[in-house]
Design an enzyme around this catalytic site. Structure first.
Site: not given
Length: 764
Positions: A135, A208, A537
């Protein structure tokens, strides 16, 4: 004058010559057949790679040499050099770089993990399970990576804590046991990373990666919230598992050469689960570097979980559809963040928001953004589109689309607006996603938006206000399939149903980076420990963490067995017996939306039976797809020749779901519906007993009278764990028009376990 013209012409010709001589270079991943390595290199495969590269380019250098995910290397070549490389001995394929994009606390309670703690693995047994997350990196200071109560790092761990900008080995601990970063492919394409804007290290400047890592395996953190919203105890799905962060995504995207390098290292590092919330479209598996890397990981016993994508509700919109990847779609929780719109005509409408604060108690003037702009797209509230004199002190209604939702609020605020109502359009329907806006704002669905617009356009003096109501739980129905969640059918292999299942992916609270505010906007100076965001996600790491939980309880189970447990115990109906809904249609969802259903982790820990798949079975599957020996070698990294005497069929893959593709004769001239003999398709499946002695009986839900489902034998008796039994399903279908879909279900039960498989029958 003449001499200047002559000079200009010569200069122009020189530039043309230079332009021809300096051909553009791009990144390619070169797949090698190591079995064809010349003897002169003995075991020096790196020497062979280098020699092959030098034979086509004097200047090209290797960005990465891969050892596990693929056999080969990444380099920069011109198109002509790439073609020359493909013609060399031992070269399987030369695949262009692909740019991938990210698919961007109440969850344990919603999933029942708190109510059934006695069924979960002992607190210490999950300590040796390692979840690797590819990520944007990690924010190591987050309390979600606190290692209090953790024992020593597992002996199986072979990874590192790499140093870089604002990141040292001290940033890792007994919870966050490893962190690496991969940027060579990114920098080769876009130039050096600007370290004044992002850290060239595993540190997460986006948020994220911290969010996904903590969702999968974050430690228990009390009093977690975003501005008081979703307050409670935050914890990952596998809070006792270890985390290894692999930073592969940067400001400009995620590049396949870096992703492959991270998978390569993660295999070396001995992770047990790989979580990847990213995607880059679909392609044949022998050209899909994520699929190839995932195959190598699967062979090493690593379960690979990937997001399905955020391109829903369109059909055929899935990413990451290889059958050895667990593909995860998104559903909602039973939690919401209501923010009501109150209009001057006395009507009130429900929206959602994460804004912290309030509007003045009085009604404010209300205007449609399209009427406060000189541009044709003024309704979208894009940069520079609003006329400040027309919006100052007013609430502005903006339409969703094109630019980020939170940016619209930023633009309204900059123009002097007092608040914003964001209305969904047909593309998003009535799905509501909450945002931590920079000004008082709420989001409403398309239906409500139309009613509000009717008032705006007909009242001579429209007014409105927004009332923020905090957090509300117990929302029904829940879950529903998120509108953004990508849908099937599977465009690469229609005979394999995807997605595999759905998990919570809407308004998820998890840890966040302190380098960026909750909106991600550069002007957002707020800093938070936790943020609430949505996307597949978010659903992907839920399944990654649950896979780690199952792995800790059943350490000898294969990736396919773990996925089977998650799929066959997933549910497709609510407690009242009604089917799970699709928010985009307000109608019952289908297996093309949710796969096998919504994950049920407590049941998955004790599934009764599992559908196991060995690596060799996937090779037979590739033969059934008519892949050449070279294409199979690109995926499997070894020589494999399909047996010409053997009848291969995609139907024979021991998958826990059934996607039956039938040719429709109805579309042929002279053939009407029901006017041709039935089509018969047979599928054989093998189940492995993991639930103790017992007899399982089958039940079937046939889609309609047009399809008859027969299962032989109708019961299976097991005397011990590990025992295998096979059964055959026969589908007898009358002709139907092409593009017709029929849905059914097959379930095996011994009275304690229910082992379910969705059935989708499609006439092509």
């Amino acid at each position: 004058m003449g001499s200047r013209i002559e000079f200009s012409v010569k200069w122009f010709l020189l530039l043309c010559v230079l332009g021809v001589s300096v051909a553009e270079k791009n990144t390619y991943i070169v797949h090698m057949a190591r079995s064809e390595m010349p003897e002169v290199f003995a075991d020096d495969h790196l020497g062979w790679y280098g020699s092959s590269l030098r034979s086509v380019s004097d200047t090209a250098e290797m960005l990465y040499a891969y050892n596990n995910a693929v056999h080969g290397f990444a380099t920069r070549l011109t198109a002509e050099e790439a073609r020359a490389m493909e013609g060399l001995p031992g070269i399987l394929s030369v695949v262009p770089e692909v740019k991938y994009e990210l698919h961007t606390t109440r969850t344990p309670l919603f999933l029942g993990l708190d109510q059934h703690a006695e069924m979960l693995p002992e607190s210490g047994s999950g300590n040796d399970v390692i979840v690797g997350v590819l990520d944007t990196g990690v924010w190591p200071e987050s309390p979600s990576f606190d290692d209090t109560g953790f024992g020593p790092v597992p002996d199986s761990w072979k990874g590192e804590c790499e140093i870089g900008t604002n990141f040292t080995k001290a940033n890792c601990n007994r919870k966050l046991i490893g962190a690496r970063y991969f940027a060579r492919g990114y920098e080769a394409t876009l130039g050096p990373i600007d370290e004044t804007k992002e850290d060239k290290s595993p540190r997460d400047g986006d948020g994220h990666g911290t969010h996904t890592s903590s969702t999968a395996a974050g430690s228990v953190v009390s009093s977690a919230s975003l501005f008081g919203y979703a307050a409670g105890t935050a914890r990952g799905m596998a809070p006792r598992a270890r985390v290894a962060a692999y930073k592969v995504c940067w400001v400009g995207g995620c590049f396949s050469s870096d992703i492959l390098a991270a998978i390569d290292k993660a295999i070396d590092d001995n992770v047990n689960v790989l979580s990847m919330s990213l995607g880059g479209g679909t392609s044949d598996f022998f050209r899909d570097n994520v699929a190839i890397g995932a195959f190598a990981a699967m062979e090493k016993g690593i379960l690979v979980s990937c997001s399905a994508g955020n391109a829903g509700p369109s059909s055929y919109s899935l990413s990451n559809v290889a059958p050895w990847i667990t593909t995860v779609g998104a559903g909602t929780l039973d939690r919401d963040f209501p923010a009501y719109v109150s209009l001057g005509n006395g009507k009130n409408f429900t929206g959602v928001s994460l804004y912290r604060g309030e509007l003045p108690g009085k009604m404010l003037q209300f205007i449609y953004a399209g009427n406060a702009s000189n541009t044709s797209t003024g309704n979208l509230c894009m940069t520079g589109s609003l006329i400040p004199e027309k919006v100052k002190g007013k609430i502005v209604l903006c339409d969703r689309g094109v630019n980020p939702r939170v940016q619209k609020g930023e633009i309204v605020k900059a123009a002097g607006g007092a608040g914003m109502i964001l209305s969904n359009t047909a593309a998003n329907g009535d799905e509501l996603v909450a945002d931590a806006h920079l000004l008082p704002a709420t989001t409403v669905g398309e239906t409500v938006g139309q009613e509000i617009k009717n008032y705006l356009f007909t009242d001579p003096n429209p007014t409105a206000t927004i009332l923020f109501e905090g957090t509300k739980v117990g929302i029904k129905p829940s879950p529903v399939v998120a509108a953004f969640s990508s849908r099937g059918p599977n465009s690469i292999t229609p005979g394999v149903l995807k997605p595999d299942l759905i998990a919570p992916g809407v308004n998820i609270l998890a840890a966040w980076s302190h380098e960026v505010g909750p909106t991600g906007l550069s002007d957002d100076g707020r800093r938070v420990d936790f943020n609430i965001i949505s996307g597949t996600s978010m659903s992907c790491p839920h399944v990654s963490g649950l896979a780690a939980l199952i792995k800790s309880a059943h350490p000898n189970w294969s990736p396919a067995a773990i996925r089977s447990a998650l799929m066959t115990t997933a549910y497709t109906v609510y407690k009242n017996g009604k089917p799970i809904q699709d928010i985009s249609t307000r109608k019952p969802a289908t297996p093309f939306d949710y796969g096998s259903g919504h994950v049920d982790p407590v049941s998955a820990l004790n599934p009764g039976l599992v559908y196991d798949i060995a690596p060799e079975d996937y090779l037979d599957f590739l033969c059934a797809m008519n892949y050449t020996a070279g294409q199979i070698s690109s995926v499997a990294r070894r020589n494999f020749t399909c047996d010409k005497t053997k009848m291969y069929s995609v139907n024979n893959l021991n998958y826990p779901s059934f996607a039956v593709a039938l040719e429709s004769p109805v579309s042929r001239p002279g053939v009407s519906e029901g006017g041709s003999s039935p089509t018969i398709a047979r599928y054989t499946r093998t189940v492995t007993n993991v639930g103790g002695p017992g007899t399982y009986k089958v039940s079937k839900i046939s889609p309609s009278t047009a399809v008859k489902i027969t299962v032989d034998p109708p019961s299976l008796t097991f005397s011990e764990n590990g025992e295998k039994q096979s059964y055959t399903v026969t589908f007898t279908a009358t002709p139907m028009p092409s593009n017709t879909n029929q849905l059914g279900r097959i379930e095996w039960s011994d009275g304690k376990h229910v082992v379910g498989s969705p059935v989708v029958i499609t006439w092509t």
